[in-house]
Design a protein around this motif. Sequence first.
Motif, PDB file in Angstrom:
ATOM      1  N   ARG A 102      -4.555 -26.874 -31.360  1.00 50.57           N
ATOM      2  CA  ARG A 102      -3.835 -25.949 -30.490  1.00 50.57           C
ATOM      3  C   ARG A 102      -2.749 -25.209 -31.260  1.00 50.57           C
ATOM      4  NH1 ARG A 102      -3.031 -25.678 -24.995  1.00 50.57           N
ATOM      5  NH2 ARG A 102      -0.984 -24.912 -24.399  1.00 50.57           N
ATOM      6  N   GLN A 103      -2.080 -25.949 -32.097  1.00 57.64           N
ATOM      7  CA  GLN A 103      -1.015 -25.399 -32.924  1.00 57.64           C
ATOM      8  C   GLN A 103      -1.551 -24.324 -33.880  1.00 57.64           C
ATOM      9  OE1 GLN A 103       2.225 -26.405 -32.922  1.00 57.64           O
ATOM     10  NE2 GLN A 103       2.927 -25.288 -34.747  1.00 57.64           N
ATOM     11  N   GLN A 132      -2.549 -21.208 -31.905  1.00 62.03           N
ATOM     12  CA  GLN A 132      -1.499 -20.376 -31.336  1.00 62.03           C
ATOM     13  C   GLN A 132      -0.392 -20.022 -32.296  1.00 62.03           C
ATOM     14  OE1 GLN A 132      -0.438 -22.281 -27.629  1.00 62.03           O
ATOM     15  NE2 GLN A 132      -2.140 -21.158 -26.661  1.00 62.03           N
ATOM     16  N   ARG A 133      -0.233 -20.812 -33.344  1.00 61.06           N
ATOM     17  CA  ARG A 133       0.792 -20.508 -34.337  1.00 61.06           C
ATOM     18  C   ARG A 133       0.191 -20.527 -35.735  1.00 61.06           C
ATOM     19  NH1 ARG A 133       2.589 -19.282 -30.291  1.00 61.06           N
ATOM     20  NH2 ARG A 133       4.525 -19.897 -29.257  1.00 61.06           N
ATOM     21  N   VAL A 148       6.223 -10.226 -23.468  1.00 59.85           N
ATOM     22  CA  VAL A 148       5.919 -11.249 -24.467  1.00 59.85           C
ATOM     23  C   VAL A 148       7.115 -12.159 -24.640  1.00 59.85           C
ATOM     24  CG1 VAL A 148       5.040 -11.679 -26.770  1.00 59.85           C
ATOM     25  CG2 VAL A 148       4.568  -9.496 -25.660  1.00 59.85           C
ATOM     26  N   ASP A 149       6.846 -13.479 -24.591  1.00 61.18           N
ATOM     27  CA  ASP A 149       7.909 -14.453 -24.742  1.00 61.18           C
ATOM     28  C   ASP A 149       7.976 -14.881 -26.201  1.00 61.18           C
ATOM     29  OD1 ASP A 149       9.759 -16.436 -24.547  1.00 61.18           O
ATOM     30  OD2 ASP A 149       8.359 -17.910 -23.701  1.00 61.18           O
ATOM     31  N   ALA A 150       8.716 -14.120 -27.022  1.00 58.37           N
ATOM     32  CA  ALA A 150       8.787 -14.436 -28.452  1.00 58.37           C
ATOM     33  C   ALA A 150       9.978 -13.721 -29.067  1.00 58.37           C
ATOM     34  CB  ALA A 150       7.508 -14.007 -29.154  1.00 58.37           C
ATOM     35  N   SER A 169      -8.066 -11.491 -26.304  1.00 59.89           N
ATOM     36  CA  SER A 169      -6.639 -11.521 -25.963  1.00 59.89           C
ATOM     37  C   SER A 169      -6.281 -10.513 -24.877  1.00 59.89           C
ATOM     38  CB  SER A 169      -5.792 -11.225 -27.198  1.00 59.89           C
ATOM     39  OG  SER A 169      -6.155 -12.057 -28.267  1.00 59.89           O
ATOM     40  N   GLU A 229      -3.229 -11.967 -22.583  1.00 57.53           N
ATOM     41  CA  GLU A 229      -3.383 -13.386 -22.230  1.00 57.53           C
ATOM     42  C   GLU A 229      -1.992 -14.026 -22.193  1.00 57.53           C
ATOM     43  OE1 GLU A 229      -5.501 -15.633 -25.225  1.00 57.53           O
ATOM     44  OE2 GLU A 229      -4.692 -14.383 -26.816  1.00 57.53           O
ATOM     45  N   PRO A 230      -1.837 -15.065 -21.339  1.00 59.81           N
ATOM     46  CA  PRO A 230      -0.496 -15.600 -21.110  1.00 59.81           C
ATOM     47  C   PRO A 230       0.139 -16.200 -22.370  1.00 59.81           C
ATOM     48  CG  PRO A 230      -2.133 -16.671 -19.669  1.00 59.81           C
ATOM     49  CD  PRO A 230      -2.869 -15.695 -20.502  1.00 59.81           C
ATOM     50  N   GLU A 231      -0.631 -16.956 -23.139  1.00 59.77           N
ATOM     51  CA  GLU A 231      -0.050 -17.574 -24.344  1.00 59.77           C
ATOM     52  C   GLU A 231      -0.655 -16.938 -25.574  1.00 59.77           C
ATOM     53  OE1 GLU A 231       0.466 -21.810 -24.607  1.00 59.77           O
ATOM     54  OE2 GLU A 231       0.175 -21.996 -22.448  1.00 59.77           O
TER      55      GLU A 231
END
Lengths: 335, 560
Positions: A222-223, A226-227, A255-257, A269, A325-327
């Motif tokens: 997952r990491q 996403q990262r 965007v949450d970043a 995406s 996409e949300p994440e």
Amino acid sequence: MTGPQGLGVRDLSVTFGQTQAVDHVSLDVAPGEVVALLGPSGCGKSSLLRAVAGLEPTRAGAVSWDGDDLADVPVHRRGFGLMFQDGQLFAHRDAAGNVEFGLRMAGLAKPERRRRVGELLELVGLDGQGRRSVATMSGGEQQRVALARALAPRPRLLLLDEPLSSLDRALRERLTGDLHRILRRTGTTALYVTHDHDEAFAMAHRVAVMAAGRLLQVAEPRQIWQRPADESVARFLGYRWFVGVRALRAAGADVDAADDATVALRADSLRLSAGGPLKAVVLDASFSRGGTTLRVDVEGLGELEARAFGATELAPDAVVALSLEPEVALLPGAV
Amino acid sequence: MTVALRTRAASRVGPTAAVVLVGLVPLAFLAVFFGWPVAAIVARGVVADGTLDLSGFTEVLARERTWEVVGRTLAQASAGTALAVLLGMPGAYVLYRCRFPGRGAVRAFVTVPFVLPTVVVGVAFRGLLVEGGWWGFLGLDGTFTAVVAALVFFNYCVVVRTVGALWSRLDPRAEQAARALGASPLRAFWSVTLPSLAPAIASAASIVFLFCATAFGTVLVLGGPGYGTVETEIYQQTVTFLDLRTAAVLSVLQLLVVTGCLLAAAVSRRRRESALRLQSESTVDHRLRRGDLPAVAVTVAVVLGLLVAPLVSLVAGSLRTADGWGWGNYTALSTTGSHDALEATVWEAALNSVRIAVDATLIAVTIGVLICIVCSRRPRRPAARRTLSAFDALFMLPLGVSAVTVGFGFLLTLNRPPLDLRSSVVLIPIAQAVVAIPLVIRTLLPVLRAIDERQREVAGVLGAGPARVFAAVDLPVLGRSLGLAVGFAFAVSLGEFGATSFLSQPDRPTLPVVIVRLIGRPGVDNLGMALAASVVLAATTVVVIGLAERFRIQTAGADL
């Protein structure tokens, strides 16, 4: 240092002539853990695996098990298991004879061997087929026998070199599930080499992304997804467009970043959705994988791809709304 | 945890040492029984009284007789090769590209001449060509033509099988494309098929040339009194004129010719592995068509006229006595011939031949297997790999040595101290083994090399040490081909004449030696006996090879 630490690879290098196949790699695999070595062909992942097995002379560095250096332990005393892409079954032995081989080498008594062979054949879904000649088996069956053979002596570490790559897609997907279940149920510690990220993510507790002999990132699936550590990792995973967070926000997306981060995008995406924040003009549409892939010109961002559910009829030049996409996958810093 | 900066290959020291030990035995064997005799020949040619002296060369090369002999050898080899290729091409086409009932039987029959002892072939043609023989009216007995015909008889199958094997798997679509582009069948063959076959043709031709240039038994039996090639001349100079120096110089010349042929063969073999589109055989062949008629006609003529006729005439001749048809020649095999032509009966010689062949086979297969084991290793360390390829080249050296050179070399070295094997029963078996070892290697090495190295790796990871890896992976494969190797070695030893002729003792002859002696004595009875003995030898050889072929199991390299 002693105790159950599993596999330790320290600063390992493997060279072929002038080529540095493995370049100062360090990696740990804890007991019971499955680590996938993911990378394009020729990146050195198989050489690393072979060096761990003791099949490849190493240039520098050390391989250890529970803290004990393995340099002077020959291949056949390491207690590892190995499974190749094309099985490499012993053609002159039947299925049971193949599975039994490692048990004979371990000096097990006949009744015990027979019991264990039955157990393993059942585990891989071939119960009662031990007397079959391996030459008459299908590719999938052969790989099952190869897995049973590798697991039979209860190896401390199972090394898998692209075990499913020679199978066709449908069979590969089914066997990926089976292999995952078997590895988890037996609690096997494994190093799994593959170039297919779906396979790696499905199989592994942790994924090590490798390129040009070096490890680029080691993390949970997952990491990694996403990262991704950098653009090359992201590109290998299938991300094709890289957009700054500021530009995305300016185009209307939320965007949450951090402001200076970069968002990695692939076709999946962006989704076609009425009321989505991004405005785009459709350039082209094609049906694929149960949905529609759209080539779009997004206002403020330029040409990208997006996906729509089902076979959506969209004329070129249609104006559509897209949502992100949300994440989203984020890369630190600008690209 | 240790971080060591050194090459880690400790796990390989054990197996490497074992391989070196295994390699030392054949190395020592070949050094003593091949290297030393050959060195002795060269030394005899260029060293006199302890100093380098090339006068032997200049002297021998100045002789008209030498050039006559060399010229005849080259002419004979060239003519034999050209004819074998010309006649073999239609044969390869008909037997490997066309489908007809009985094809398998014809393919098998075509191979028979190749495994026949050279002496038998000589005798068979002699029986055909002498006055009173079926072809006696041609007046070819003892001529160049007779020798060349016998050489073609021998080597026809080399061309047919080598070229046919490639032809049968050549993708026909290239030729079809040419035809679609407007090429006539002949044109398409000429400009598309022939170039694709060229490597196989070159490879076959270089091997056939080698066989023709080093033919000994056939030439000795068929050639008339004045007929000499380099091989027979070495023998004559040694045995008749006792001029070892001349023989040595000629041997060196022969070694050069042989080495040249081997190099040419190696080059064309490498080219054969180039990027040709190959298919599995069954998809390519077709039923006989009207257009195949010329090729079929040539093949039928060759098979009947050149292959069947000598063999049938040999058998027929063996059944003919002074008083008509009968078994007289065969019952005479328990005698020493008329006018006591021999010192032992033919059956005694046959028994001796079998004994020697058993010993020679044991030696050849043992040494051959050891060489194959070493040469099929694939070490991962560069240094070990380099050593191995040097080993490899070293072991390939005797591949093409002529039997006469072996015999002559043995005569120069092993017949006197420090290693006097003159009266030893192992001398001839060792010489025959040196001749047979290349065949054992050619049979076994490709099979061992076809094993995927990862099979050994899997066995190793599963806990098998080097010895058990060998037992589990190599041995089963080796076992399946061993029968064939044994059969070849035995057949070669049984018919071996070149080396044996130098070393055999009058009271303990082998079957081929007896046959040649009988041919050389006057009297119809002796000729009849020679024919009968030849039939016995030929039948034994064919049966041995036939049995051995049954042990051959078709295996695909990948799933060994």
